[in-house]
Enzyme design. Structure first.
Site, short mmCIF file in Angstrom:
data_model
loop_
_atom_site.label_atom_id
_atom_site.label_comp_id
_atom_site.label_asym_id
_atom_site.label_seq_id
_atom_site.Cartn_x
_atom_site.Cartn_y
_atom_site.Cartn_z
N ASP A 142 0.91 -1.14 0.00
CA ASP A 142 0.00 0.00 0.00
C ASP A 142 0.95 1.18 0.00
OD1 ASP A 142 -1.49 2.24 0.72
OD2 ASP A 142 -3.02 0.99 1.63
N HIS A 143 1.15 1.79 -1.17
CA HIS A 143 2.26 2.75 -1.26
C HIS A 143 2.05 3.97 -0.35
CE1 HIS A 143 -0.36 4.33 -4.44
NE2 HIS A 143 0.17 5.49 -4.15
N HIS A 182 -5.87 2.73 1.06
CA HIS A 182 -5.15 3.90 1.58
C HIS A 182 -5.89 4.66 2.67
CE1 HIS A 182 -3.05 2.91 -2.02
NE2 HIS A 182 -3.84 3.58 -2.84
P1 NAP Z 1 0.95 -2.12 -16.97
O1 NAP Z 1 1.63 -0.86 -17.38
O2 NAP Z 1 -0.27 -2.55 -17.71
O3 NAP Z 1 2.05 -3.28 -17.07
C1 NAP Z 1 1.73 -4.63 -17.06
C2 NAP Z 1 3.00 -5.47 -17.19
O4 NAP Z 1 2.64 -6.84 -17.22
C3 NAP Z 1 3.79 -5.19 -18.44
O5 NAP Z 1 5.17 -5.29 -18.16
C4 NAP Z 1 3.37 -6.33 -19.37
O6 NAP Z 1 4.43 -6.57 -20.24
C5 NAP Z 1 3.22 -7.46 -18.37
N1 NAP Z 1 2.31 -8.51 -18.83
C6 NAP Z 1 0.99 -8.38 -19.14
N2 NAP Z 1 0.48 -9.60 -19.48
C7 NAP Z 1 1.51 -10.47 -19.37
C8 NAP Z 1 1.62 -11.87 -19.58
N3 NAP Z 1 0.57 -12.61 -19.94
N4 NAP Z 1 2.81 -12.46 -19.36
C9 NAP Z 1 3.88 -11.72 -18.98
N5 NAP Z 1 3.84 -10.41 -18.75
C10 NAP Z 1 2.67 -9.79 -18.96
O7 NAP Z 1 0.57 -2.10 -15.45
P2 NAP Z 1 1.17 -1.17 -14.27
O8 NAP Z 1 0.53 0.16 -14.32
O9 NAP Z 1 2.66 -1.23 -14.29
O10 NAP Z 1 0.60 -1.90 -12.98
C11 NAP Z 1 1.12 -3.11 -12.47
C12 NAP Z 1 0.50 -3.38 -11.11
O11 NAP Z 1 0.85 -2.33 -10.23
C13 NAP Z 1 -1.03 -3.45 -11.10
O12 NAP Z 1 -1.42 -4.36 -10.12
C14 NAP Z 1 -1.42 -2.04 -10.69
O13 NAP Z 1 -2.69 -2.00 -10.07
C15 NAP Z 1 -0.33 -1.73 -9.70
N6 NAP Z 1 -0.07 -0.31 -9.47
C16 NAP Z 1 0.41 0.48 -10.49
C17 NAP Z 1 0.68 1.81 -10.25
C18 NAP Z 1 1.27 2.70 -11.32
O14 NAP Z 1 1.69 3.81 -10.96
N7 NAP Z 1 1.30 2.29 -12.56
C19 NAP Z 1 0.46 2.36 -8.98
C20 NAP Z 1 -0.04 1.54 -7.96
C21 NAP Z 1 -0.28 0.20 -8.24
P3 NAP Z 1 4.30 -7.01 -21.79
O15 NAP Z 1 3.12 -6.30 -22.35
O16 NAP Z 1 5.62 -6.59 -22.34
O17 NAP Z 1 4.14 -8.47 -21.73
#
Ligand code: NAP
Length: 496
Positions: free
Chosen positions: A182-183, A245
């Site tokens: 939980d950042h 949060h």
């Molecule tokens: P994202 O940008 O959609 O990234 C998803 C990642 O998963 C990519 O590296 C994608 O890579 C990989 N991926 C998707 N399907 C895959 C598969 N079948 N096999 C292997 N790799 C796969 O998501 P994100 O924003 O980074 O979020 C990730 C998590 O962090 C989520 O749970 C989100 O709720 C949480 N989160 C994110 C943020 C933020 O600031 N972004 C903040 C708080 C929490 P490829 O497409 O190259 O395979």
């Protein structure tokens, strides 16, 4: 401050090409590296589908640090990224985990990592359970060192799905090996709540229903749903912000002093707060909780569309982009003190702030015409400003005795040389050292879902009269009435 190097470890990062990795994780790891807080013996294996090889990942990491982090030194950056390895791997494909194990075992020997492994799931939650199960089945968790699972939010969609997910990951990891992020818990001023409360003789004796009249927690955003509608429209403010949060901040403000500053003692006090939250009957949900959805409006001089006009949002969406609620905690310390919580998108300003309002003194001798007497407030600024402000009354300078309110202000940005690290940097460092205090325990997750599910169950079955607040405002008028009924009002967030 003395630098403590974390133990040697291998970080296996699922979602290596994602937004979170790019914006937060690589710059944070690099900062730890520069500060000497990352062991010299470390390796990172990035897993995703779109890149081809180690060289591409290393370029990706470099680019992310140059864009979102701080680096002036190309040589340093090359040395850092040389620890990164890549496997192109679809996490739903069972065959590729064997290959991953071969790579991880090889790096373990090469870097002398002692079998210490951190599995970081920075990808869509739909994969969390599958990945955790494979890690066990394919032997990646068979190691002589420590094994830890870092898991991003959301942890489930409701209590039932959270239980299902928890059962899946518990097959591979013990509770004390699971680090649920939980950042907010990594934010400087959220971590400061306990210190302000438990290290100051002037606050703790007053921190109860005899002296505090109400507590207000606001987390407002100016952004709308952006590109996240596919996720957000199924989640809404209550699941995206409140269950995690906001409720975490309530527990830190309301918990009893722990007997020691250990993970278990602190968590146990936080859990007691959640257990003491007063449940609200179905019939009274709309009396205690307010939902809102933004309409078109103006933010920073620019016209912005309403939620239902955003990309990928259904025209008749019943999803709340705003939540306000009155939480009551039925224990000796807090009986009768409302905790008002609000959060929303497309509000007037971006701010996370806690206002503790103290009761008026029983007989104020200065309550007379000409005097400007205000309640004492302690304001904790979480973001974007970080600091505290104490609101007091003093004598107005000059002839006669009339009062005027003043503010004592402490802001971390005004402390020379203070550059507070990103939440993710602190949380990664904690995880590397095995300190789970600032991560959420399963009991906290389960209790907060249980509370929130009662509200969602009513709202999902009752279409709301949306949209009901203008983008650029502070939310629907019902949220003001929630406090007015109790004789209070929200303290202004802008110009506090
Ligand atoms: P994202 O940008 O959609 O990234 C998803 C990642 O998963 C990519 O590296 C994608 O890579 C990989 N991926 C998707 N399907 C895959 C598969 N079948 N096999 C292997 N790799 C796969 O998501 P994100 O924003 O980074 O979020 C990730 C998590 O962090 C989520 O749970 C989100 O709720 C949480 N989160 C994110 C943020 C933020 O600031 N972004 C903040 C708080 C929490 P490829 O497409 O190259 O395979």
């Amino acid at each position: 401050m003395k630098t403590v190097e974390s133990p040697s470890s291998l970080i296996l990062l699922f979602g290596a090409t994602g937004d979170l990795a790019k914006r937060k994780l690589y710059p944070s790891l690099y900062n730890l590296y520069k500060k000497g807080q990352l062991s010299k013996r470390f390796a990172v294996v990035g897993v995703a589908r779109r890149l081809k090889n180690d060289a591409e990942l290393r370029e990706w990491v470099k680019d992310s640090i140059l864009t979102y982090g701080e680096s002036e030194n190309e040589k340093d950056l090359n040395a850092f990224t040389s620890h990164f390895y890549y496997q192109s791997h679809d996490v739903t494909d069972s065959a590729s985990y064997k290959q991953l194990k071969t790579l991880v075992d090889r790096l373990d020997k090469e870097y002398e990592l002692g079998g210490n492994r951190i599995f970081y799931l920075a990808m869509s939650p739909e994969f969390f359970g599958t990945v955790a199960e494979h890690l066990k089945e394919d032997g990646l968790t068979d190691t002589n060192g420590f094994k830890r699972l870092v898991i991003e939010k959301p942890f489930g969609h409701d209590l039932q799905s959270a239980i299902k997910l928890n059962n899946q990951i518990r097959k591979a990891f013990d509770e004390d090996e699971i680090y649920r992020i939980d950042h907010y818990l990594g934010k400087e001023m959220v971590q400061n709540i306990e210190v302000i409360r438990f290290s100051n003789a002037i606050f703790e004796p007053l921190w109860n229903n005899r002296y505090i009249s109400n507590i207000q927690i606001t987390s407002s955003e100016t952004l709308g749903v952006e590109e996240r509608a596919n996720y957000y429209d199924k989640s809404g403010a209550i699941r995206d912000m409140v269950q995690n949060h906001m409720m975490q901040m309530v527990t830190l403000l309301a918990m009893e002093p722990p007997i020691k500053l250990t993970t278990d003692e602190i968590r146990s006090e936080k859990v007691k707060v959640l257990r003491a939250l007063r449940p609200v009957d179905k019939e009274n949900i709309n009396k205690y909780f307010v939902r809102g959805q933004y309409d078109r409006g103006v933010i920073n001089g620019e016209e912005v569309p309403g939620y239902r006009q955003e990309m990928n949002v259904p025209e008749d969406s019943n999803t709340e982009t705003y939540f306000a609620g009155k939480f009551l905690i039925d224990n000796f310390r807090w009986a009768g003190v409302p905790f008002y919580v609000r959060t929303g998108k497309r509000m007037a300003t971006k701010s996370t702030k806690i206002v503790i309002q103290f009761k008026d003194i029983p007989m104020n001798l200065y309550f007379k015409s000409g005097s400007n007497l205000k309640p004492n407030l302690l304001v904790i600024h979480i973001q974007p400003d970080e600091g505290i402000t104490l609101h007091l009354n003093v004598k107005k300078a000059g002839q006669g005795i009339i009062t005027t309110p003043i503010k004592l202000n402490y802001s971390t940005s005004s402390v020379d040389g203070m550059n507070t690290p990103e939440a993710y940097e602190k949380l990664l460092y904690d995880c590397l050292r095995g300190d789970a205090t600032n991560f959420t325990h399963w009991d906290e997750v389960a209790l907060s879902w249980q509370f929130v599910d009662e509200i969602s169950a009513v709202w999902e079955n009752e279409p709301a009269n949306f949209p009901n607040y203008r983008a650029g405002s502070m939310g629907p008028k019902e949220a003001d009435l929630l406090l007015e009924k109790d004789g209070f009002s929200w303290w202004p967030i802008i110009d506090e």
